[in-house]
Scaffold this motif. Structure first.
Motif, PDB file in Angstrom:
ATOM      1  N   GLY A  88      -7.323  -3.320  12.491  1.00 53.98           N
ATOM      2  CA  GLY A  88      -7.110  -1.820  12.343  1.00 53.98           C
ATOM      3  C   GLY A  88      -6.236  -1.677  11.231  1.00 53.98           C
ATOM      4  O   GLY A  88      -5.953  -2.553  10.489  1.00 53.98           O
ATOM      5  N   ALA A  89      -5.967  -0.156  11.192  1.00 54.03           N
ATOM      6  CA  ALA A  89      -4.889   0.091  10.145  1.00 54.03           C
ATOM      7  C   ALA A  89      -4.112   1.220  10.696  1.00 54.03           C
ATOM      8  O   ALA A  89      -4.655   2.313  10.937  1.00 54.03           O
ATOM      9  N   ALA A  90      -2.780   0.750  10.862  1.00 53.48           N
ATOM     10  CA  ALA A  90      -1.889   1.793  11.216  1.00 53.48           C
ATOM     11  C   ALA A  90      -1.769   3.039  10.292  1.00 53.48           C
ATOM     12  O   ALA A  90      -1.641   3.998  10.788  1.00 53.48           O
ATOM     13  N   ASP A  91      -1.910   2.690   9.011  1.00 54.31           N
ATOM     14  CA  ASP A  91      -1.772   3.977   8.038  1.00 54.31           C
ATOM     15  C   ASP A  91      -2.911   4.884   8.425  1.00 54.31           C
ATOM     16  O   ASP A  91      -2.636   6.042   8.070  1.00 54.31           O
TER      17      ASP A  91
ATOM     18  N   ARG B 101      -3.231  -6.938  13.296  1.00 54.77           N
ATOM     19  CA  ARG B 101      -3.567  -6.882  11.932  1.00 54.77           C
ATOM     20  C   ARG B 101      -3.449  -5.359  11.606  1.00 54.77           C
ATOM     21  O   ARG B 101      -4.130  -4.944  10.496  1.00 54.77           O
ATOM     22  N   ALA B 102      -2.957  -4.400  12.369  1.00 55.77           N
ATOM     23  CA  ALA B 102      -3.023  -2.861  12.109  1.00 55.77           C
ATOM     24  C   ALA B 102      -1.873  -2.361  11.518  1.00 55.77           C
ATOM     25  O   ALA B 102      -1.380  -1.357  11.445  1.00 55.77           O
ATOM     26  N   LEU B 109       4.280   5.228   7.877  1.00 54.83           N
ATOM     27  CA  LEU B 109       4.625   4.912   9.411  1.00 54.83           C
ATOM     28  C   LEU B 109       3.717   5.494  10.294  1.00 54.83           C
ATOM     29  O   LEU B 109       4.192   6.186  11.274  1.00 54.83           O
ATOM     30  N   THR B 110       2.516   5.635  10.105  1.00 54.74           N
ATOM     31  CA  THR B 110       1.628   6.658  10.731  1.00 54.74           C
ATOM     32  C   THR B 110       1.197   6.023  12.281  1.00 54.74           C
ATOM     33  O   THR B 110       1.319   6.915  13.210  1.00 54.74           O
ATOM     34  N   ALA B 131       4.649  -3.633   6.018  1.00 53.07           N
ATOM     35  CA  ALA B 131       4.475  -4.665   5.086  1.00 53.07           C
ATOM     36  C   ALA B 131       4.253  -4.419   3.558  1.00 53.07           C
ATOM     37  O   ALA B 131       3.454  -3.479   3.225  1.00 53.07           O
ATOM     38  N   THR B 132       4.719  -5.017   2.804  1.00 54.03           N
ATOM     39  CA  THR B 132       4.532  -4.928   1.251  1.00 54.03           C
ATOM     40  C   THR B 132       4.500  -6.462   0.646  1.00 54.03           C
ATOM     41  O   THR B 132       5.324  -7.241   1.041  1.00 54.03           O
TER      42      THR B 132
END
Lengths: 301, 303
Positions: A88-91, B101-102, B109-110, B131-132
């Motif tokens: 997924g992608a929290a962004d 993995r999201a 911080l959506t 994460a960066t």
């Protein structure tokens, strides 16, 4: 004319044995076995040694929405790297995992997540959530199993609670209620990666709970305590040092072995609170002596 | 002869209705219903009363890789027990139980990695990851709580705690709640006394002190030093035990302590006590200097 149904049936049977294609819907009211002739569930898919995915639900673009691999891993929108992997992608607003089993405050009947040992339900640590419709009493509680719990029980030792109040939120380091201090000598250890308890804390202020309501056996400390404190402060042997672990900066302080008993704690550290109290007591004694000297000096004039 | 042919056809039809076996691949281009004649999805599995499991995905030796039981509890590598999702595995053997993995990027911080909701999906506390790959700072696990100032079904937005990397300390626990006024951001309790816990740290107390984070600055001079001296002398030190605890301690009683060292909520503030002590020592130093000068003067006069 009569031969046609027979041909149709023969053709159907042949398709069944080679590759069956159902161009319309297929309804199976009994059990369905894929790769097995004796399904152990309403629908069982059994892999073979050559199977790369044993079960898969695909999206429109054929990417896997749900996939169970032959190694028993489950992937949601991804191939699995762990036992369960969720992509997924929290962004982009995706939420990876949602657990809806939380307690409604003040109930504490169950847990949202447990972590067990080596494929079993032994020694389970846990996270419990409590929810309230008010500002207060919403919490996440982290508990750890220890030997006082039954081996298959969920750990009951509450270690950390994140909690909302009517005015904000607090992180509460919280050993289980009823546990004696002698059992839990330290509640919060701040380390720096190279030494236990070698870390630094930064905050605006720090308080000691002090109300008479939570105390027993209160007894005044008189001049003797001030004299002892003064002697203890005088006897302090301050040193400069570095901690052995790591290559930290040079610091100033005391050696536990040389420190007076009044500032030493049972868990073999030197207490800042006790040092401060000793200094306060010593300063009071000094002030009194100073006042007497000033009075004496006044008389000499 | 014709009768025999028709009987065989009839028999085959009955067999197909009872048990159909396909030794080759089977492809369903329409919807498939397993246990249901009215599938409402591409594949719908409908439980029957006698079924223990709705779905079983098994390995070549027949052991269950994934099981979904009749109460909608799933087991991965294990027969599901009490949890909605029960995952087997062995970290000692290098296995990871759950991988999400999201995560968010540092600048966003959506959403969250894990949400903890009530039964209807409301009031969601949550854990977010940032994460960066380019630096230590910005990598974090952030913990948020829901409160009634959030919409019922939205993710909680009250920031409580963070485990984070930084450019200066590499890693740390950051207790960083909402900006509202709170009793305390971090409370350390013992098993018996609220806030009665013990902290072990080498450099326990460090207050942020740069002038650029402060305003309304005013120097503490003679008046404040004299006040501190009076307050120190007014202290009434006691020995005591916290109720329910056997350890004898020394300290003060909140109700008897001067206002300058009380926090207004039952605690005596260590920093204020230390500051008072420093002011007292400064005042004492002035008095000692004055006395020394006076004694020197008296000695000279005596000569």
């Amino acid at each position: 004319m009569r031969i046609l149904p027979l041909l149709a049936i023969l053709a159907f049977a042949q398709t069944l044995h080679a590759q069956s294609i159902f161009d319309s819907e297929l309804w199976v009211s009994s059990k369905t076995g894929v790769g097995t002739s004796s399904p152990g569930a309403r629908f069982e898919a059994k892999g073979t040694s050559a199977t790369s995915s044993v079960f898969q639900v695909s999206e429109v673009d054929l990417s896997p929405a749900v996939r169970v691999g032959p190694d028993g891993t489950l992937g949601l929108s991804t191939a699995s790297a762990a036992r369960v992997t969720v992509s997924g992608a929290a962004d982009a607003g995706d939420l990876a995992l949602e657990l809806r089993g939380g307690d409604l405050y003040p109930a504490t009947s169950n847990y949202q997540m447990t972590a067990g040992y080596a494929g079993g339900t032994l020694y389970r640590h846990s996270i419990r959530s409590k929810h309230a419709t008010s500002v207060s009493s919403n919490s996440l509680t982290f508990s750890v199993w220890n030997a006082a719990d039954a081996s298959t029980a969920i750990g009951t030792r509450e270690v950390l609670v994140l909690l909302t109040h009517s005015t904000g939120t607090t992180a509460h380091v919280l050993p289980p209620a009823g546990a004696a201090i002698s059992t839990y000598t330290l509640q919060l250890i701040v380390s720096n990666g190279s030494g236990v308890g070698g870390g630094t804390m930064r905050r605006k202020s720090e308080g000691t709970v002090s109300s008479a309501l939570i105390k027993d056996g209160i007894r005044s400390l008189g001049p003797e305590a001030e004299r002892q404190a003064y002697e203890d402060v005088r006897a302090l042997r301050h040193v400069g040092f570095r901690y052995k672990a790591g290559k930290g900066r040079k610091q100033r302080g005391l050696l536990f072995e040389e420190a007076p008993a009044t500032v030493r704690t049972p868990e073999k550290s030197v207490s800042v609170d006790r040092r401060l109290l000793n200094a306060e007591l010593a300063a009071r004694g000094l002030l009194r002596e100073l006042a007497e000297l000033e009075k004496e000096e006044e008389g000499l004039r | 002869m014709r009768l025999a042919l028709w009987l065989s056809i009839f028999f085959l039809a009955i067999q197909a209705s009872a048990q159909t076996r396909t030794s080759g691949d089977a492809t369903v281009t329409g919807a498939m219903g397993a246990g249901t004649l009215t599938p409402r999805a591409a594949l719908e599995i409908g439980l029957h009363v006698a079924d223990s499991y709705a779905l079983k995905v098994s390995s070549p030796d027949g052991s269950a890789l994934y099981l979904l039981d009749r109460s909608a509890k799933a087991g991965l590598g294990v027969t599901p027990t009490g949890a909605r999702l029960d995952v087997s595995g062995r970290a000692d053997a290098g296995e990871v139980g759950l991988e999400l993995r999201a995560g968010n990027s540092t600048s966003s911080l959506t959403s969250a990695q894990i949400a903890f909701g009530a039964a209807n999906g409301a009031y969601r506390h949550n854990i977010r990851s940032r994460a960066t790959g380019t630096q230590s700072a910005g990598n974090a696990l952030d913990f948020y709580l829901w409160t009634s100032s959030d919409a019922v079904y939205s993710l909680g937005s009250s920031y409580v705690m963070s485990l984070q990397g930084s450019t200066t300390t590499l890693l740390g626990v950051h207790v960083s709640p909402s900006t509202q006024s709170v009793t305390a951001e971090l409370v350390v309790s013992s098993g018996t006394v609220y806030a009665g816990g013990i902290i072990l740290a080498a450099d326990a107390v460090g207050a942020p002190c740069f002038s650029d984070i402060k305003h309304d600055l005013g120097r503490l001079e003679k008046k404040e030093r004299e006040a501190a001296q009076a307050e120190l002398l007014a202290l009434r030190p006691v020995s005591f035990r916290y109720k329910g605890d056997l350890l004898e301690r020394k300290g003060f009683v909140y109700e008897e302590a001067p206002a300058s060292i009380r926090d207004g909520r039952g605690a005596i503030v260590l920093d204020e006590r230390l500051l008072n002590l420093e002011l007292v020592l400064q005042a004492a130093q002035g008095r000692i200097e004055r006395l020394t000068a006076e004694l020197t003067h008296l000695e000279r006069r005596g000569r």
